[in-house]
Design a protein around this motif. Structure first.
Motif, PDB file in Angstrom:
ATOM      1  N   ASP A 121       0.844  -1.193   0.000  1.00  0.00           N
ATOM      2  CA  ASP A 121       0.000   0.000   0.000  1.00  0.00           C
ATOM      3  C   ASP A 121       0.875   1.238   0.000  1.00  0.00           C
ATOM      4  O   ASP A 121       1.824   1.339   0.781  1.00  0.00           O
ATOM      5  N   ARG A 122       0.520   2.188  -0.857  1.00  0.00           N
ATOM      6  CA  ARG A 122       1.191   3.484  -0.819  1.00  0.00           C
ATOM      7  C   ARG A 122       0.121   4.575  -0.705  1.00  0.00           C
ATOM      8  O   ARG A 122      -0.806   4.628  -1.514  1.00  0.00           O
ATOM      9  N   LYS A 123       0.283   5.415   0.282  1.00  0.00           N
ATOM     10  CA  LYS A 123      -0.724   6.429   0.581  1.00  0.00           C
ATOM     11  C   LYS A 123      -0.723   7.533  -0.471  1.00  0.00           C
ATOM     12  O   LYS A 123       0.323   8.032  -0.866  1.00  0.00           O
ATOM     13  N   VAL A 124      -1.931   7.909  -0.892  1.00  0.00           N
ATOM     14  CA  VAL A 124      -2.104   8.999  -1.846  1.00  0.00           C
ATOM     15  C   VAL A 124      -2.835  10.172  -1.201  1.00  0.00           C
ATOM     16  O   VAL A 124      -2.629  11.318  -1.563  1.00  0.00           O
ATOM     17  N   ASP A 157      13.827   7.091  -1.213  1.00  0.00           N
ATOM     18  CA  ASP A 157      13.436   5.688  -1.090  1.00  0.00           C
ATOM     19  C   ASP A 157      12.486   5.456   0.071  1.00  0.00           C
ATOM     20  O   ASP A 157      11.501   4.716  -0.041  1.00  0.00           O
ATOM     21  N   GLU A 158      12.774   6.109   1.228  1.00  0.00           N
ATOM     22  CA  GLU A 158      11.943   5.864   2.403  1.00  0.00           C
ATOM     23  C   GLU A 158      10.528   6.396   2.211  1.00  0.00           C
ATOM     24  O   GLU A 158       9.572   5.853   2.771  1.00  0.00           O
ATOM     25  N   LEU A 159      10.369   7.452   1.388  1.00  0.00           N
ATOM     26  CA  LEU A 159       9.036   7.982   1.119  1.00  0.00           C
ATOM     27  C   LEU A 159       8.338   7.175   0.029  1.00  0.00           C
ATOM     28  O   LEU A 159       7.129   6.907   0.120  1.00  0.00           O
ATOM     29  N   ALA A 160       9.093   6.766  -1.002  1.00  0.00           N
ATOM     30  CA  ALA A 160       8.511   6.005  -2.111  1.00  0.00           C
ATOM     31  C   ALA A 160       7.948   4.666  -1.658  1.00  0.00           C
ATOM     32  O   ALA A 160       7.054   4.111  -2.301  1.00  0.00           O
ATOM     33  N   THR A 164       2.832   7.799  -2.604  1.00  0.00           N
ATOM     34  CA  THR A 164       3.000   8.104  -4.022  1.00  0.00           C
ATOM     35  C   THR A 164       2.055   9.254  -4.358  1.00  0.00           C
ATOM     36  O   THR A 164       1.337   9.750  -3.484  1.00  0.00           O
ATOM     37  N   SER A 165       2.086   9.700  -5.609  1.00  0.00           N
ATOM     38  CA  SER A 165       1.216  10.808  -6.021  1.00  0.00           C
ATOM     39  C   SER A 165       0.532  10.452  -7.324  1.00  0.00           C
ATOM     40  O   SER A 165       0.922   9.506  -8.028  1.00  0.00           O
ATOM     41  N   LEU A 166      -0.485  11.230  -7.670  1.00  0.00           N
ATOM     42  CA  LEU A 166      -1.224  10.970  -8.904  1.00  0.00           C
ATOM     43  C   LEU A 166      -0.332  11.131 -10.124  1.00  0.00           C
ATOM     44  O   LEU A 166      -0.508  10.439 -11.130  1.00  0.00           O
TER      45      LEU A 166
END
Length: 265
Positions: A121-124, A157-160, A164-166
């Motif tokens: 899961d990556r938060k948008v 890397d730690e944020l990716a 993520t973004s649109l």
């Protein structure tokens, strides 16, 4: 962004205020609500004190996200106040899909996430709502959202790993004004649904269909303890239902959900 004013004229959110910077759009509209202000939307390019659940700080590069809050006066009983958060989350899913052709999911209770084939899961986006209550009815709700839109092409890397973004998902820059207009109009429609029994039933079905949590193995973290099991349902009151290993079902109102990835992924 100024185009949004004309595009939203005649809707519930015909009053649009756009600022370069503020502390928190939610705080600004909460003060307006306590002063008896009418329904409106406040948009900021940058928030100095934006926050998420449990007081977490929300930081975003100026102009790279859609940061806005809505002040609404819904015709809802106190028990249905959570539907404002659900309405904004569903409206955001619809807006992202219509403007960017990107399909996201709702991570209980208030995040929009992209789930990749490895079940990561990556938060948008995150939604945060604050209510002003009367004796038995909701007087006002301030519902805010921070939506990652045009973040830089390369992320640390730690944020990716977690966000993520649109822009990354759609493969190109996204027009924030078009996204705001679609979000506000969709939120207007979803709030109208929330104000009728038939509409509330449709919203629950939509929330189940777009849930990124129901059907997943999860860990629910409380203060001093945790619960592991599978998320199996959402109640009419917006609670998540977790079935543990002993097949006992627990209805959870508050807690941090961690999605567990299947073995081998």
């Amino acid at each position: 962004m100024s185009r949004a004013r004309s595009d939203l004229e005649g809707s519930r959110f015909g009053r649009v205020t756009i600022v370069d910077e503020t502390g928190s759009t939610n705080d600004d509209l909460a003060r307006a609500a306590r002063s008896g202000a009418g329904e409106q939307v406040l948009v900021a390019d940058h928030q100095r004190a934006g926050r998420g659940r449990a007081g977490r700080v929300w930081e975003a590069p100026a102009g790279a996200s859609l940061l806005c809050s809505f002040l609404v006066h819904p015709a809802l009983m106190i028990a249905d106040a959570h539907l404002v958060t659900t309405a904004l989350g569903l409206a955001a899913l619809d807006a992202v899909e219509s403007v960017c052709a990107v399909r996201l999911g709702l991570k209980w209770p208030n995040d929009l996430v992209a789930v990749d084939p490895q079940h990561r899961d990556r938060k948008v986006a995150g939604v945060l709502a604050e209510s002003i209550l009367g004796a038995d009815r909701v007087k006002s709700v301030v519902a805010g959202i921070g939506l990652n839109v045009n973040w830089p092409p390369v992320l640390p890397d730690e944020l990716a790993e977690i966000s993520t973004s649109l822009r990354h998902l759609a493969g190109d820059r996204v027009d924030r004004t078009s996204l705001l207009v679609a979000l506000a109009l969709g939120f207007d429609r979803r709030l109208s649904e929330a104000e009728s029994s038939d509409g509330r039933a449709r919203m629950r079905v939509a929330a189940l269909e777009r849930s990124a949590t129901v059907g997943r193995d999860v860990r629910v973290v409380f203060t001093g303890r945790e619960l592991r099991g599978r998320a199996v349902d959402l109640t009419d009151e917006g609670l998540i239902v977790i079935e543990d290993e002993a097949r006992v079902r627990h209805q959870i109102a508050v807690g941090d959900i961690v999605h567990l990835r299947p073995l081998g992924t």
